[in-house]
Design a protein around this motif. Structure first.
Motif, short mmCIF file in Angstrom:
data_model
loop_
_atom_site.label_atom_id
_atom_site.label_comp_id
_atom_site.label_asym_id
_atom_site.label_seq_id
_atom_site.Cartn_x
_atom_site.Cartn_y
_atom_site.Cartn_z
N LEU A 198 -17.26 -0.88 -37.47
CA LEU A 198 -16.10 -0.36 -38.20
C LEU A 198 -15.19 0.43 -37.27
O LEU A 198 -13.96 0.35 -37.36
CB LEU A 198 -16.56 0.49 -39.38
CG LEU A 198 -17.22 -0.29 -40.53
CD1 LEU A 198 -17.80 0.67 -41.58
CD2 LEU A 198 -16.24 -1.27 -41.19
N GLY A 201 -12.79 -1.55 -35.59
CA GLY A 201 -11.86 -2.25 -36.48
C GLY A 201 -12.37 -3.59 -36.96
O GLY A 201 -11.61 -4.44 -37.43
N GLN A 202 -13.66 -3.83 -36.84
CA GLN A 202 -14.25 -5.10 -37.28
C GLN A 202 -14.66 -4.96 -38.74
O GLN A 202 -15.76 -4.50 -39.04
CB GLN A 202 -15.45 -5.44 -36.39
CG GLN A 202 -15.02 -5.66 -34.94
CD GLN A 202 -16.19 -5.74 -33.97
OE1 GLN A 202 -17.22 -5.10 -34.17
NE2 GLN A 202 -16.01 -6.51 -32.91
N THR A 203 -13.75 -5.35 -39.62
CA THR A 203 -13.94 -5.05 -41.05
C THR A 203 -14.22 -6.28 -41.91
O THR A 203 -14.52 -6.15 -43.09
CB THR A 203 -12.69 -4.36 -41.62
OG1 THR A 203 -11.56 -5.24 -41.44
CG2 THR A 203 -12.41 -3.04 -40.92
N GLU A 204 -14.10 -7.49 -41.35
CA GLU A 204 -14.22 -8.70 -42.17
C GLU A 204 -15.67 -8.96 -42.59
O GLU A 204 -16.60 -8.49 -41.94
CB GLU A 204 -13.71 -9.94 -41.41
CG GLU A 204 -12.29 -9.85 -40.90
CD GLU A 204 -12.26 -9.41 -39.45
OE1 GLU A 204 -12.65 -8.25 -39.18
OE2 GLU A 204 -11.85 -10.21 -38.61
N PHE A 280 -10.99 -13.94 -47.52
CA PHE A 280 -12.06 -13.03 -47.92
C PHE A 280 -13.23 -13.79 -48.54
O PHE A 280 -14.15 -13.19 -49.07
CB PHE A 280 -11.47 -12.01 -48.91
CG PHE A 280 -12.35 -10.81 -49.16
CD1 PHE A 280 -12.77 -9.99 -48.12
CD2 PHE A 280 -12.75 -10.50 -50.45
CE1 PHE A 280 -13.58 -8.89 -48.36
CE2 PHE A 280 -13.55 -9.40 -50.71
CZ PHE A 280 -13.97 -8.60 -49.66
N SER A 283 -17.01 -13.03 -48.36
CA SER A 283 -17.64 -11.96 -49.14
C SER A 283 -18.56 -12.50 -50.22
O SER A 283 -19.46 -11.80 -50.69
CB SER A 283 -16.56 -11.08 -49.78
OG SER A 283 -15.83 -11.82 -50.75
N GLU A 325 -14.08 -7.33 -53.93
CA GLU A 325 -12.88 -6.81 -53.26
C GLU A 325 -12.92 -5.31 -53.01
O GLU A 325 -12.07 -4.77 -52.28
CB GLU A 325 -11.63 -7.21 -54.05
CG GLU A 325 -11.16 -8.60 -53.62
CD GLU A 325 -10.22 -9.27 -54.60
OE1 GLU A 325 -9.59 -8.55 -55.40
OE2 GLU A 325 -10.12 -10.51 -54.57
N LYS A 328 -12.62 -5.08 -49.38
CA LYS A 328 -11.55 -5.86 -48.74
C LYS A 328 -11.24 -5.36 -47.33
O LYS A 328 -11.01 -6.16 -46.42
CB LYS A 328 -10.28 -5.79 -49.61
CG LYS A 328 -9.25 -6.83 -49.30
CD LYS A 328 -8.84 -7.59 -50.60
CE LYS A 328 -8.03 -8.83 -50.32
NZ LYS A 328 -8.77 -9.90 -49.65
N ASP A 329 -11.25 -4.06 -47.14
CA ASP A 329 -10.91 -3.50 -45.83
C ASP A 329 -12.13 -2.95 -45.10
O ASP A 329 -11.99 -2.27 -44.08
CB ASP A 329 -9.86 -2.39 -46.00
CG ASP A 329 -8.66 -2.88 -46.76
OD1 ASP A 329 -8.14 -3.96 -46.40
OD2 ASP A 329 -8.25 -2.21 -47.74
N ASP A 330 -13.31 -3.18 -45.63
CA ASP A 330 -14.52 -2.60 -45.04
C ASP A 330 -15.73 -3.37 -45.57
O ASP A 330 -16.15 -3.18 -46.70
CB ASP A 330 -14.61 -1.11 -45.44
CG ASP A 330 -15.89 -0.44 -44.98
OD1 ASP A 330 -16.80 -1.14 -44.47
OD2 ASP A 330 -15.99 0.78 -45.15
#
Ligand SMILES: [Zn+2]
Length: 458
Positions: A198, A201-204, A280, A283, A325, A328-330
């Protein structure tokens, strides 16, 4: 009491396959024979079909709070879906809260299920901590039929127990004939990897898998087995996903150590590349442990054939995309879990039996008989025999089904196997003598499902 006669089917158990008729009196099987001609209130023609013992899924999470939301199937919708898929027993997980008793956790989950379940259910108990008081209470739970306790080596601060707690719970399980079910992933290592990812910036979604490496599962599996050896008790590894972890189980079993493990269909039919689906979509497959490399799946099949893996459960824990979701960013905020309780028998029949990976008998064994034996339900459940519950599935081996969330009954707005065509499906399903699915139509009743008091280890 209603009498039902199932005629002309091919009866398949873990050890047999033969043409025969089954007479059900009330809730149990009364007689098996050829050309039975007893008077019956209803006759089901099973010509050209298999008759198998109802599936037993010993790993489901109905109505479970997790990560700020709740799994989307409750005990009604989840057991309806189970029944459609040919599963007539689930063993779900009650959860002990920090500072609270086991009994409070058990009663909370009993209340969630009672009056809702359409097929029978039992519970394992998740323990978040070990205290002398909780150790004493473990025996009370065994007396109530909760004969297995699940501990976590992952999710620090939420579920993870330290080795001292795990070891004491293991010792106690040995005294009372209980089974320890272990979520084996090294939570400390994973937590560091997650924070580092994280920070970069590796959030996917794919980083969920990258930060939970196979070796973190292998290490915890090895540690769990060694601790169980020191405590001189059996141990059962839940949702084993990595071939590297399976090696640890195999090595222990080769030395005669009572180590057991289950895997799940997702670890046999899906793989890491699913996380790289566009946007996404990855997920959908966020679950723990994560999906692994496709090249390793042959080792999992070998484990299933050779009985180093004793059974297949689902870890059914569905969420809708709206819940997914949240991450979504984490990726670390994506609720962990996916739907599966309905598709287990179909996937294993199509992708296991029809492909020659496992025999028809082994399919019945890993889906029904072994779960019943390991978790104290046999011979009431898990086989077809006089005196056993009439939990039976009339299985059409030739029926073609295209898996889709639109036609399946699990409460999720996606399916991990969307569009996959399988051959073989449950046609008619009986739970304790009552037809709950009749050629594709639900005919069961909420509240029909009963709590199962499971027996301790002999
Ligand atoms: Zn689980």
């Amino acid at each position: 009491m209603a009498r039902t006669l199932i005629k002309n089917g091919t009866i398949v158990t873990a050890v047999d396959q033969y043409r025969g008729d089954i007479l059900i009196d009330g809730e149990t099987i009364q007689q098996i024979g050829t050309s039975l001609d007893a008077p019956a209130d209803q006759v089901i023609d099973a010509a050209g079909r298999y008759v198998i013992p109802g599936g037993i899924d010993v790993h489901t999470h109905m109505d479970m709070p997790f990560g700020g939301t709740t799994s989307s199937d409750d005990f009604e919708t989840g057991t309806v879906a189970a029944a459609f898929g040919g599963t007539t027993t689930i063993v779900d997980f009650a959860i002990q809260d920090f500072g609270k008793s086991l009994r409070q956790g058990w009663e909370t989950w009993m209340a969630k299920a009672e009056g809702k379940a359409v097929v029978d259910y039992g519970f394992h108990m998740i323990m978040r901590e070990f205290t002398p008081e909780l150790g004493r209470e473990m025996k009370d739970m065994v007396d109530e039929g909760v004969t297995s306790f699940k501990l976590f080596m992952a999710y620090p601060g939420v579920f993870m127990m330290d080795d001292a707690g795990i070891f004491q719970a293991m010792q106690r399980s040995g005294e009372i004939g209980a089974t320890i079910c272990m979520h084996a992933e090294n939570g400390g290592v994973i937590d560091v990897l997650v924070k580092q990812a994280l920070a970069r910036g590796q959030t996917e979604p794919k980083y969920h898998a990258i930060t939970r490496p196979a070796l973190a599962e292998a290490e915890a599996t090895h540690r769990a087995i060694k601790m169980a050896e020191i405590a001189d008790v059996p141990v059962y590894i839940v949702h084993l996903s990595a071939a590297e972890a399976l090696q640890m189980v195999t090595e222990a079993r080769d030395r005669g150590v009572p180590a057991f493990a289950e895997t799940c269909p997702q670890y046999l039919f899906l793989d890491y590349t699913n996380y790289e689906e566009p946007g996404f979509a990855g997920s959908k497959y966020v679950m723990s442990p994560p999906l692994r490399a496709r090249e390793k799946q042959s080792e999992m099949w070998r484990g299933l054939r050779g009985n180093d893996l004793q059974l297949v459960s689902t870890d059914h824990c569905p969420f809708c995309m709206k819940e997914k979701e949240l991450g979504k960013d984490d990726f670390s905020r994506i609720p962990n879990g996916a739907p599966g309780v309905e598709t287990r028998l179909m996937l294993l029949h199509d992708g296991g039996v029809r492909t020659g990976q496992i025999s028809l008998n082994r399919w019945v064994e890993i889906c029904s008989t072994a779960p019943a034996k390991i978790f104290g339900l046999f011979p009431r459940k898990g086989t077809i025999a006089p005196g056993s519950d009439a939990d039976l599935v009339i299985w059409d081996p030739d029926k073609k089904v295209t898996l889709s969330h639109k036609t399946l009954h699990m409460r999720a707005d996606y399916n991990p196997y969307e569009g996959r065509q399988v051959t073989g499906a449950a046609e008619t399903v009986l739970s304790r003598g009552r037809v709950v699915v009749d050629r594709g139509t639900f005919t069961g009743q909420k509240g029909h499902g009963k709590y199962l008091r499971r027996a301790p280890r002999a």
